[in-house]
Write an enzyme that holds these catalytic residues in place. Structure first.
Site, PDB file in Angstrom:
ATOM      1  N   TRP A 137      -8.017 -19.700  42.607  1.00 19.10           N
ATOM      2  CA  TRP A 137      -8.262 -18.144  42.521  1.00 19.10           C
ATOM      3  C   TRP A 137      -8.954 -18.075  41.071  1.00 19.10           C
ATOM      4  O   TRP A 137      -8.439 -18.211  40.109  1.00 19.10           O
ATOM      5  CB  TRP A 137      -6.956 -17.445  42.361  1.00 19.10           C
ATOM      6  CG  TRP A 137      -6.939 -15.850  42.497  1.00 19.10           C
ATOM      7  CD1 TRP A 137      -7.859 -15.011  42.957  1.00 19.10           C
ATOM      8  CD2 TRP A 137      -6.134 -15.089  41.494  1.00 19.10           C
ATOM      9  NE1 TRP A 137      -7.372 -13.926  42.738  1.00 19.10           N
ATOM     10  CE2 TRP A 137      -6.724 -13.802  41.944  1.00 19.10           C
ATOM     11  CE3 TRP A 137      -5.234 -15.373  40.389  1.00 19.10           C
ATOM     12  CZ2 TRP A 137      -6.188 -12.718  41.096  1.00 19.10           C
ATOM     13  CZ3 TRP A 137      -4.647 -14.560  39.919  1.00 19.10           C
ATOM     14  CH2 TRP A 137      -5.105 -12.853  40.183  1.00 19.10           C
ATOM     15  N   ASP A 218       2.366 -20.722  42.770  1.00 19.88           N
ATOM     16  CA  ASP A 218       1.841 -19.169  42.836  1.00 19.88           C
ATOM     17  C   ASP A 218       1.783 -19.030  44.410  1.00 19.88           C
ATOM     18  O   ASP A 218       1.127 -19.590  45.112  1.00 19.88           O
ATOM     19  CB  ASP A 218       0.451 -19.050  42.308  1.00 19.88           C
ATOM     20  CG  ASP A 218      -0.097 -17.782  42.556  1.00 19.88           C
ATOM     21  OD1 ASP A 218       0.461 -16.713  42.918  1.00 19.88           O
ATOM     22  OD2 ASP A 218      -1.376 -17.633  42.242  1.00 19.88           O
ATOM     23  N   ALA A 220       1.098 -16.031  47.001  1.00 19.93           N
ATOM     24  CA  ALA A 220       0.934 -14.868  46.938  1.00 19.93           C
ATOM     25  C   ALA A 220       0.702 -14.187  48.557  1.00 19.93           C
ATOM     26  O   ALA A 220       0.558 -12.861  48.745  1.00 19.93           O
ATOM     27  CB  ALA A 220      -0.418 -14.304  46.334  1.00 19.93           C
ATOM     28  N   LYS A 253       0.264  -8.375  49.517  1.00 24.07           N
ATOM     29  CA  LYS A 253       0.040  -8.741  50.769  1.00 24.07           C
ATOM     30  C   LYS A 253       0.844  -8.626  52.011  1.00 24.07           C
ATOM     31  O   LYS A 253       0.495  -8.050  53.095  1.00 24.07           O
ATOM     32  CB  LYS A 253      -0.563 -10.230  50.709  1.00 24.07           C
ATOM     33  CG  LYS A 253      -1.907 -10.375  49.991  1.00 24.07           C
ATOM     34  CD  LYS A 253      -1.591 -10.569  48.519  1.00 24.07           C
ATOM     35  CE  LYS A 253      -2.829 -10.598  47.602  1.00 24.07           C
ATOM     36  NZ  LYS A 253      -2.741 -10.960  45.971  1.00 24.07           N
TER      37      LYS A 253
HETATM   38  C1  LMR Z   1      -8.533 -11.924  45.935  1.00 25.89           C
HETATM   39  O1  LMR Z   1      -8.628 -13.110  45.696  1.00 25.89           O
HETATM   40  O2  LMR Z   1      -9.484 -11.522  46.610  1.00 25.89           O
HETATM   41  C2  LMR Z   1      -7.375 -11.042  45.624  1.00 25.89           C
HETATM   42  O3  LMR Z   1      -6.320 -11.769  45.096  1.00 25.89           O
HETATM   43  C3  LMR Z   1      -7.801  -9.846  44.990  1.00 25.89           C
HETATM   44  C4  LMR Z   1      -7.985 -10.259  43.353  1.00 25.89           C
HETATM   45  O4  LMR Z   1      -7.309  -9.569  42.730  1.00 25.89           O
HETATM   46  O5  LMR Z   1      -8.461 -11.152  42.935  1.00 25.89           O
END
Ligand code: LMR
Length: 399
Positions: A137, A218, A220, A253
């Site tokens: 991420w 993590d 999410a 989410k």
């Molecule tokens: C994403 O990866 O698109 C989401 O987790 C939004 C973000 O905050 O980056």
């Protein structure tokens, strides 16, 4: 804590430009595009067959209950809504829910939990290195860098082959030492969609235990992959074998309440007293950063989870989102052999082997907005846009 880019400036006017998160830039670019048929597969929000991100019906109902019954907005304290964190325990921790060595606290989204967890690591052991899979991420690296922990990238995914680089991952983690941190994605890997198999989780657990690492999971997107229980497999396996664990969790989410920022941080140490002491540090860091987490979303999630009927309806709505994700995945995978890998993956994301130039060309020629990395949100588009998306993407892949 200021980020490293701020160190060189003496006054506000001398601040250097910031390399802003590309995902946030993408939202702005897409919003500014006047083309009516634009396709936004950039940021990770669930969209339904019509391309909308509706508020869950149970969430609307919980909001009404909150409105009717809330009698004060006085402070709750740094721990936020304690009942919310309590109700999450069986969902996330499963058979470990009653383990008194595991303590949880409400945070502003999963991002707040990540920051808090890394702050705790930096407080306990500033010399710890954080082993982070690539790609990850886009906000993981900045958060780790912001708390000034050394980051060591390990290879996770080979985009061209659409395969996890598992041997390389294990070899890298085997070079980590006691006290170092292994950052792991619990499920629905962001940005690739490529999740570890149960057997791979066991091998990761083995190396984490052998090397004395602290696993930081993590998670999410619990419930967006195979199911609420199945998606927690890795978290629970790690908890069964490791004395020290950190988990950053998000409800943004699976309750579809993104902007309300609902998350939690769970930590485990070898005994309840030590966990209590570690949690006191967490409260202190939270106090310094945001003092108390925002209440609204967590209070609504708590209302839903505390009521058997609302909880059952939440599970149905969650299954509806998961079913759409998985059916769009199958539709994309069936559209062309080059896209077949998408059907083997989980969660909202997948990554196409496209160059940055090809991604830009898709943006310019077809108004398709995806991250420069080739990551796209499989449920970013409505059903009516899927054929146009696959045609343009296949054309780009075959160019
Ligand atoms: C994403 O990866 O698109 C989401 O987790 C939004 C973000 O905050 O980056």
């Amino acid at each position: 804590m200021l980020s490293r880019t701020d160190e060189k400036a003496r006054g506000l006017a001398e601040l250097p430009p910031v390399q802003s998160d590309s995902l946030l830039q993408l939202i702005a670019l897409c919003n500014a595009d006047p083309r009516a048929d634009k396709i936004d597969v950039g940021v990770g929000v669930f969209r339904d067959a019509e391309g909308r991100t509706p508020i869950l019906k149970v969430m609307k109902e919980a909001e009404q209950i909150l409105r009717d019954t809330q009698v004060t907005k006085a402070y709750l304290g740094s721990a936020g809504d304690k009942r919310f964190a309590e109700l999450l325990r069986p969902i996330l921790l499963g058979e470990h829910a009653d383990d008194e060595r595991i303590l949880g606290v409400q945070t502003p989204g999963g991002c707040g939990a990540l920051r808090l967890g890394f702050e705790l690591i930096a407080t306990a052991n500033p010399g710890a290195r954080v082993f982070m899979g690539t790609p990850s991420w886009p906000n993981h690296a900045p958060i780790i860098d912001a708390v000034r922990l050394e980051r060591v990238d390990y290879p996770y995914y080979e985009r061209a082959q659409a395969a996890i680089r598992f041997d390389d991952m294990i070899a890298s983690l085997a070079r980590a030492g006691p006290g170092d941190v292994a950052l792991l994605h619990g499920c629905c890997h962001n940005p690739t969609g490529a999740d570890l198999s149960e057997d791979q989780w066991r091998q990761v657990r083995d190396v984490v235990v052998e090397r004395g690492l602290i696993p930081f999971v993590d998670i999410a997107y619990q419930g967006f992959g195979r199911g609420l229980e199945e998606d927690a497999f890795g978290v629970r396996l790690i908890l069964a074998s490791c004395d020290e664990v950190i988990i950053a969790q998000s409800c943004d989410k699976n309750f579809s309440c993104y902007r309300d920022r609902v998350g939690s941080l769970f930590l485990k140490t070898g005994n309840p007293e030590a966990s209590g002491r570690a949690m006191a540090h967490v409260f202190q860091r939270a106090r310094e950063m945001w003092s108390m987490p925002p209440d609204h979303g967590a209070a609504c999630a708590r209302i839903i989870l505390d009521d058997p009927e609302l909880r059952a309806r939440w599970l149905v709505e969650l299954a509806g989102m998961r079913d759409r994700i998985n059916s769009v995945r199958q539709r994309l995978a069936a559209a062309h052999p080059r896209l077949a890998f998408i059907g083997q993956q989980y969660g909202m994301f997948s990554m196409l082997p496209l160059s940055k130039e090809q991604v830009l060309k898709l943006r310019e020629d077809h108004a398709i907005y995806m991250a420069d990395s080739g990551r796209f949100n499989v449920v970013g588009m409505g059903d009516h846009q899927i054929d146009r998306f696959t045609a343009a993407v296949v054309e780009a892949l075959e160019a």
